[in-house]
Design a protein around this motif. Structure first.
Motif, PDB file in Angstrom:
ATOM      1  N   MET A 136       0.712  -1.241  -0.003  1.00  0.00           N
ATOM      2  CA  MET A 136       0.061   0.052  -0.178  1.00  0.00           C
ATOM      3  C   MET A 136       0.936   1.305   0.020  1.00  0.00           C
ATOM      4  N   TYR A 192      -3.292  -2.667  -4.858  1.00  0.00           N
ATOM      5  CA  TYR A 192      -3.553  -1.753  -3.710  1.00  0.00           C
ATOM      6  C   TYR A 192      -2.709  -0.776  -3.275  1.00  0.00           C
ATOM      7  N   MET A 199      -5.934   2.712  -7.247  1.00  0.00           N
ATOM      8  CA  MET A 199      -6.197   3.242  -5.784  1.00  0.00           C
ATOM      9  C   MET A 199      -5.266   4.265  -5.425  1.00  0.00           C
ATOM     10  N   ASP A 243      -8.335   8.640  -8.234  1.00  0.00           N
ATOM     11  CA  ASP A 243      -8.511   8.683  -6.811  1.00  0.00           C
ATOM     12  C   ASP A 243      -7.093   9.687  -6.295  1.00  0.00           C
ATOM     13  N   GLN A 255      -3.358   7.406  -4.543  1.00  0.00           N
ATOM     14  CA  GLN A 255      -3.722   8.801  -4.114  1.00  0.00           C
ATOM     15  C   GLN A 255      -2.792   9.684  -3.906  1.00  0.00           C
ATOM     16  N   ILE A 312      -1.546   2.981  -2.579  1.00  0.00           N
ATOM     17  CA  ILE A 312      -2.299   4.304  -2.393  1.00  0.00           C
ATOM     18  C   ILE A 312      -1.137   5.266  -2.321  1.00  0.00           C
ATOM     19  N   SER A 313       0.146   5.071  -1.753  1.00  0.00           N
ATOM     20  CA  SER A 313       0.986   6.122  -1.821  1.00  0.00           C
ATOM     21  C   SER A 313       2.445   5.584  -2.548  1.00  0.00           C
TER      22      SER A 313
END
Length: 223
Positions: free
Chosen positions: A87, A106, A127, A148, A129, A108-109
């Motif tokens: 993630m 998955y 996903m 996103d 961000q 996100i960063s």
């Protein structure tokens, strides 16, 4: 042994955890480790080895790995294709030339600033961000699939105006991360102008009007 923290120990130059097969968390930042083989640690979830001397790390058999921090090391390559649950990936300040994130759905960063990346495919990271890839040698960047995303730093990639225009055209509409996050982060969500540890992008000659309906505040305004 489930958790191991040997951080800020300058006397440690080697680490053998091959027999620690239940290890879930490894914190070893601020050491002098150069090579780290984690191929036997199949239960790993978090690894933090920032600010060490690492030029080789293996996490290929850690399917549960969710956080990997290898910031400020000497890595020229990094293989995370066997970490589908990853993630958060922090890899600023290395010498990485290629990064395959196609299996990290998955994610996100991603922080991979100050590397040697020329290409970066984020089409599978739906996903995502937050993205920081300043100070690389990217030939362009397509974020059209990352709907996103709300924070982007692409400074210092030496883009000409046409490349900046292509980037503007493909970046998705800004989606707020929520009031709580908005209050704790800068209003600027797109960092594209300025050097950012590399030659500046030519934003001044780009069509900044392409961003007018994206609702993402960037660190450049037309005079």
């Amino acid at each position: 042994l489930v958790s191991l923290d040997i951080s800020m120990n300058e006397d440690i130059e080697q680490l053998d955890v091959t027999n620690c097969q239940l290890l879930r968390e490894l914190v070893a930042y601020g050491t002098f480790i150069e090579q780290l083989d984690l191929s036997k640690n199949t239960q790993l979830e978090e690894v933090d080895v920032k600010n060490t001397q690492i030029d080789s790390i293996c996490v290929k058999n850690a399917p549960n790995l969710m956080l990997l921090n290898v910031t400020n090391n000497y890595l020229s390559s990094l293989d995370v294709t066997s970490n589908p649950l990853l993630m958060i990936l922090e890899a600023n300040g290395n010498e990485i030339e290629r990064l395959d994130l196609s299996k990290n759905t998955y994610l996100i960063s991603l922080s991979a600033s100050k590397n040697k990346l020329t290409q970066l495919d984020l089409s599978k990271n739906l996903m995502l961000q937050k993205l920081s890839v300043s100070g690389n040698q990217l030939e362009g960047l397509d974020l059209s699939q990352n709907t996103d995303i709300w924070y982007v730093d692409v400074r210092g990639n030496n883009w000409d105006a046409c490349t900046v225009n292509d980037f503007f055209a493909l970046i998705p509409q800004y989606v707020s991360p929520g009031e709580d996050v908005e209050q704790t982060t800068t209003a600027t969500k797109l960092w594209i102008a300025g050097e950012g540890d590399g030659p500046a992008n030519d934003v001044a000659h780009a069509e900044t009007l392409l961003m007018s309906d994206k609702e993402m505040i960037m660190n450049f305004t037309d005079q």
